[in-house]
Design a protein around this motif. Structure first.
Motif, PDB file in Angstrom:
ATOM      1  N   MET A  86     -60.020 -50.187 -98.841  1.00 19.71           N
ATOM      2  CA  MET A  86     -60.693 -51.202 -98.024  1.00 19.71           C
ATOM      3  C   MET A  86     -62.194 -50.968 -98.158  1.00 19.71           C
ATOM      4  SD  MET A  86     -59.645 -49.502 -94.355  1.00 19.71           S
ATOM      5  CE  MET A  86     -58.005 -49.088 -94.976  1.00 19.71           C
ATOM      6  N   LYS A  87     -62.999 -51.795 -97.526  1.00 21.07           N
ATOM      7  CA  LYS A  87     -64.456 -51.652 -97.633  1.00 21.07           C
ATOM      8  C   LYS A  87     -64.916 -50.275 -97.153  1.00 21.07           C
ATOM      9  CE  LYS A  87     -68.633 -53.374 -98.321  1.00 21.07           C
ATOM     10  NZ  LYS A  87     -69.125 -53.808 -99.642  1.00 21.07           N
ATOM     11  N   GLU A  88     -64.302 -49.787 -96.083  1.00 20.92           N
ATOM     12  CA  GLU A  88     -64.757 -48.557 -95.443  1.00 20.92           C
ATOM     13  C   GLU A  88     -64.592 -47.325 -96.336  1.00 20.92           C
ATOM     14  OE1 GLU A  88     -66.632 -46.651 -92.255  1.00 20.92           O
ATOM     15  OE2 GLU A  88     -66.264 -48.785 -92.611  1.00 20.92           O
ATOM     16  N   ASN A  89     -63.596 -47.327 -97.208  1.00 17.04           N
ATOM     17  CA  ASN A  89     -63.370 -46.134 -98.030  1.00 17.04           C
ATOM     18  C   ASN A  89     -63.578 -46.392 -99.527  1.00 17.04           C
ATOM     19  OD1 ASN A  89     -61.100 -47.588 -98.753  1.00 17.04           O
ATOM     20  ND2 ASN A  89     -59.613 -46.095 -98.010  1.00 17.04           N
ATOM     21  N   LEU A  90     -64.142 -47.557 -99.863  1.00 14.14           N
ATOM     22  CA  LEU A  90     -64.319 -47.893-101.273  1.00 14.14           C
ATOM     23  C   LEU A  90     -65.213 -46.877-101.983  1.00 14.14           C
ATOM     24  CD1 LEU A  90     -63.757 -50.073-103.489  1.00 14.14           C
ATOM     25  CD2 LEU A  90     -65.945 -51.109-102.831  1.00 14.14           C
ATOM     26  N   HIS A  91     -66.247 -46.385-101.299  1.00 13.40           N
ATOM     27  CA  HIS A  91     -67.181 -45.452-101.929  1.00 13.40           C
ATOM     28  C   HIS A  91     -66.559 -44.091-102.218  1.00 13.40           C
ATOM     29  CE1 HIS A  91     -67.334 -44.373 -97.687  1.00 13.40           C
ATOM     30  NE2 HIS A  91     -67.932 -43.243 -98.013  1.00 13.40           N
ATOM     31  N   GLU A  92     -65.378 -43.825-101.633  1.00 13.43           N
ATOM     32  CA  GLU A  92     -64.730 -42.531-101.848  1.00 13.43           C
ATOM     33  C   GLU A  92     -63.616 -42.601-102.888  1.00 13.43           C
ATOM     34  OE1 GLU A  92     -63.610 -40.555 -98.246  1.00 13.43           O
ATOM     35  OE2 GLU A  92     -65.612 -40.741 -97.358  1.00 13.43           O
ATOM     36  N   VAL A  93     -63.388 -43.769-103.461  1.00 11.98           N
ATOM     37  CA  VAL A  93     -62.308 -43.938-104.436  1.00 11.98           C
ATOM     38  C   VAL A  93     -62.538 -43.062-105.667  1.00 11.98           C
ATOM     39  CG1 VAL A  93     -61.351 -45.545-106.118  1.00 11.98           C
ATOM     40  CG2 VAL A  93     -61.523 -46.223-103.728  1.00 11.98           C
ATOM     41  N   VAL A  94     -63.692 -43.175-106.302  1.00  7.60           N
ATOM     42  CA  VAL A  94     -63.955 -42.416-107.524  1.00  7.60           C
ATOM     43  C   VAL A  94     -64.001 -40.908-107.245  1.00  7.60           C
ATOM     44  CG1 VAL A  94     -65.572 -42.044-109.418  1.00  7.60           C
ATOM     45  CG2 VAL A  94     -65.097 -44.376-108.630  1.00  7.60           C
ATOM     46  N   PRO A  95     -64.690 -40.430-106.195  1.00  9.15           N
ATOM     47  CA  PRO A  95     -64.636 -38.993-105.897  1.00  9.15           C
ATOM     48  C   PRO A  95     -63.232 -38.491-105.596  1.00  9.15           C
ATOM     49  CG  PRO A  95     -66.459 -40.022-104.726  1.00  9.15           C
ATOM     50  CD  PRO A  95     -65.657 -41.133-105.328  1.00  9.15           C
ATOM     51  N   VAL A 108     -65.378 -50.828-108.934  1.00 13.33           N
ATOM     52  CA  VAL A 108     -64.996 -49.466-108.542  1.00 13.33           C
ATOM     53  C   VAL A 108     -63.629 -49.101-109.106  1.00 13.33           C
ATOM     54  CG1 VAL A 108     -64.408 -47.987-106.579  1.00 13.33           C
ATOM     55  CG2 VAL A 108     -66.437 -49.447-106.486  1.00 13.33           C
ATOM     56  N   MET A 109     -62.704 -50.049-109.100  1.00 12.67           N
ATOM     57  CA  MET A 109     -61.377 -49.771-109.652  1.00 12.67           C
ATOM     58  C   MET A 109     -61.453 -49.466-111.145  1.00 12.67           C
ATOM     59  SD  MET A 109     -59.064 -49.729-107.331  1.00 12.67           S
ATOM     60  CE  MET A 109     -60.342 -48.943-106.337  1.00 12.67           C
ATOM     61  N   ARG A 110     -62.317 -50.177-111.856  1.00  9.23           N
ATOM     62  CA  ARG A 110     -62.480 -49.891-113.284  1.00  9.23           C
ATOM     63  C   ARG A 110     -63.080 -48.501-113.489  1.00  9.23           C
ATOM     64  NH1 ARG A 110     -64.284 -55.479-113.205  1.00  9.23           N
ATOM     65  NH2 ARG A 110     -62.711 -56.825-114.162  1.00  9.23           N
ATOM     66  N   GLN A 111     -64.024 -48.139-112.647  1.00 11.35           N
ATOM     67  CA  GLN A 111     -64.609 -46.803-112.739  1.00 11.35           C
ATOM     68  C   GLN A 111     -63.553 -45.731-112.471  1.00 11.35           C
ATOM     69  OE1 GLN A 111     -68.064 -46.429-110.185  1.00 11.35           O
ATOM     70  NE2 GLN A 111     -68.908 -48.374-110.899  1.00 11.35           N
ATOM     71  N   ALA A 112     -62.711 -45.966-111.454  1.00 15.57           N
ATOM     72  CA  ALA A 112     -61.662 -44.999-111.125  1.00 15.57           C
ATOM     73  C   ALA A 112     -60.660 -44.872-112.266  1.00 15.57           C
ATOM     74  CB  ALA A 112     -60.949 -45.420-109.839  1.00 15.57           C
ATOM     75  N   ALA A 113     -60.266 -46.013-112.844  1.00 18.70           N
ATOM     76  CA  ALA A 113     -59.313 -45.989-113.953  1.00 18.70           C
ATOM     77  C   ALA A 113     -59.894 -45.256-115.155  1.00 18.70           C
ATOM     78  CB  ALA A 113     -58.924 -47.417-114.332  1.00 18.70           C
ATOM     79  N   ALA A 114     -61.181 -45.484-115.445  1.00 17.68           N
ATOM     80  CA  ALA A 114     -61.826 -44.813-116.567  1.00 17.68           C
ATOM     81  C   ALA A 114     -61.916 -43.308-116.327  1.00 17.68           C
ATOM     82  CB  ALA A 114     -63.219 -45.397-116.787  1.00 17.68           C
ATOM     83  N   GLU A 170     -59.873 -37.750-117.305  1.00 20.75           N
ATOM     84  CA  GLU A 170     -59.362 -36.514-116.713  1.00 20.75           C
ATOM     85  C   GLU A 170     -57.883 -36.300-116.979  1.00 20.75           C
ATOM     86  OE1 GLU A 170     -61.252 -34.337-115.389  1.00 20.75           O
ATOM     87  OE2 GLU A 170     -63.118 -35.460-115.089  1.00 20.75           O
ATOM     88  N   GLY A 171     -57.233 -37.243-117.640  1.00 27.53           N
ATOM     89  CA  GLY A 171     -55.816 -37.094-117.941  1.00 27.53           C
ATOM     90  C   GLY A 171     -54.915 -37.312-116.751  1.00 27.53           C
ATOM     91  N   VAL A 172     -55.352 -38.156-115.818  1.00 26.87           N
ATOM     92  CA  VAL A 172     -54.555 -38.457-114.622  1.00 26.87           C
ATOM     93  C   VAL A 172     -53.903 -39.821-114.785  1.00 26.87           C
ATOM     94  CG1 VAL A 172     -54.634 -38.844-112.127  1.00 26.87           C
ATOM     95  CG2 VAL A 172     -56.102 -37.100-113.165  1.00 26.87           C
ATOM     96  N   ASN A 173     -52.600 -39.875-114.618  1.00 30.32           N
ATOM     97  CA  ASN A 173     -51.895 -41.149-114.661  1.00 30.32           C
ATOM     98  C   ASN A 173     -52.279 -41.967-113.439  1.00 30.32           C
ATOM     99  OD1 ASN A 173     -50.137 -43.235-115.179  1.00 30.32           O
ATOM    100  ND2 ASN A 173     -48.327 -42.147-114.465  1.00 30.32           N
ATOM    101  N   CYS A 174     -52.795 -43.166-113.657  1.00 32.11           N
ATOM    102  CA  CYS A 174     -53.399 -43.923-112.562  1.00 32.11           C
ATOM    103  C   CYS A 174     -52.921 -45.362-112.588  1.00 32.11           C
ATOM    104  CB  CYS A 174     -54.925 -43.871-112.709  1.00 32.11           C
ATOM    105  SG  CYS A 174     -55.854 -44.822-111.492  1.00 32.11           S
ATOM    106  N   ALA A 175     -52.682 -45.946-111.409  1.00 31.84           N
ATOM    107  CA  ALA A 175     -52.313 -47.349-111.285  1.00 31.84           C
ATOM    108  C   ALA A 175     -53.304 -48.035-110.348  1.00 31.84           C
ATOM    109  CB  ALA A 175     -50.893 -47.484-110.749  1.00 31.84           C
ATOM    110  N   VAL A 176     -53.980 -49.064-110.851  1.00 32.47           N
ATOM    111  CA  VAL A 176     -54.913 -49.822-110.039  1.00 32.47           C
ATOM    112  C   VAL A 176     -54.549 -51.298-110.097  1.00 32.47           C
ATOM    113  CG1 VAL A 176     -56.763 -48.157-110.493  1.00 32.47           C
ATOM    114  CG2 VAL A 176     -56.588 -50.225-111.885  1.00 32.47           C
ATOM    115  N   GLN A 177     -54.968 -52.030-109.086  1.00 35.03           N
ATOM    116  CA  GLN A 177     -54.773 -53.478-109.062  1.00 35.03           C
ATOM    117  C   GLN A 177     -56.131 -54.149-109.035  1.00 35.03           C
ATOM    118  OE1 GLN A 177     -51.913 -55.012-106.142  1.00 35.03           O
ATOM    119  NE2 GLN A 177     -51.148 -52.935-105.832  1.00 35.03           N
TER     120      GLN A 177
END
Length: 257
Positions: free
Chosen positions: A177-186, A237-243, A248-255
């Protein structure tokens, strides 16, 4: 040699694929709602903490399992918080006696030394742990309880114990959500230490009329927090997290929206 369980599964899948109006194969994947109580006040779920008190009796679970046992290959345990179920240890002991894949949706607050050995004894486990922040302050806002350090330490301990057990798979879920979006990549940095089977990000959507609080002093406004209202920022942000997960070799699912 193909087992009768696999024959049943193949039969049902073939019948569904051909859109057969009547099928001979029986369901092989089941969900059972053990209980409704939960020990958190998640802002996107039941923020007032007034969870229903309904639960399935242990005898009711045994009757259900006896019915599905001849053809069940997968079983998902749902709450509330299923690790709060009064007979969860007995349920896990029963399931450990059978070659069945078990999925549990949990907030990991009760992922302690008493329950962990029973989880590790299952034939196959998909442990879906929900943790929607990478800092204690944001966790408190979203989940309504100040147990971030406890939850993360328990998840780390479970990951260490199951590291060489390929049949035990941890899936980490993060509701965005908006409140935790900045913590997605970390958050990817924390998730990577757990060697997860998958890291899954799910957007909050379609709750524009919500205006709620969970007694933390924060008011959740659906028109601000729903991801469709900041779609471009969310997608970036989702694209940054997926990249980052890929690096890092982490299996990731984003929408993406």
């Amino acid at each position: 040699m193909i087992s009768t369980l696999d024959i049943n599964k193949q039969t049902l899948l073939a019948e569904c694929s051909s859109r057969a109006p009547r099928v001979k194969g029986l369901p092989f994947y089941y969900h059972v709602h053990l209980n409704m109580p939960c020990n958190q006040k998640c802002i996107m779920c039941v923020p007032d903490g007034n969870h229903p008190r309904d639960l399935l009796s242990y005898e009711g679970f045994l009757r259900f399992f006896e019915q599905i046992k001849p053809h069940a290959q997968q079983l998902t345990l749902i709450g509330g918080e299923p690790l709060m179920y009064p007979w969860i240890r007995e349920v896990l002991d029963v399931l450990a006696e059978h070659e069945i894949a078990v999925t549990i949706n949990t907030n990991a607050t009760l992922l302690n030394e008493r329950i962990t050995p029973r989880l590790l004894s299952l034939h196959e486990l998909y442990l879906r742990c929900s943790i929607d922040a990478s800092t204690a302050a944001t966790y408190l806002k979203i989940r309504g309880t100040d147990v971030f350090e406890k939850v993360t330490s328990q998840m780390k301990r479970f990951a260490d114990l199951s590291r060489d057990m390929p049949h035990i798979k941890m899936i980490i879920e993060y509701v965005v959500m908006k409140e935790n979006l900045h913590e997605v990549v970390p958050f990817v940095d924390f998730a990577r230490t757990l060697n997860p089977h998958r890291l899954q990000f799910n957007p909050v959507r379609h709750i524009i009329e919500w205006h709620v609080t969970n007694d933390t002093g924060w008011v959740f406004d659906g028109t601000e927090q729903s991801c469709e209202f900041f779609k471009d920022e969310y997608n970036e942000v989702m694209r940054q997290a997926a990249a980052k997960c890929e690096r890092e070799g982490v299996n990731c699912a984003v929408q993406l929206l």
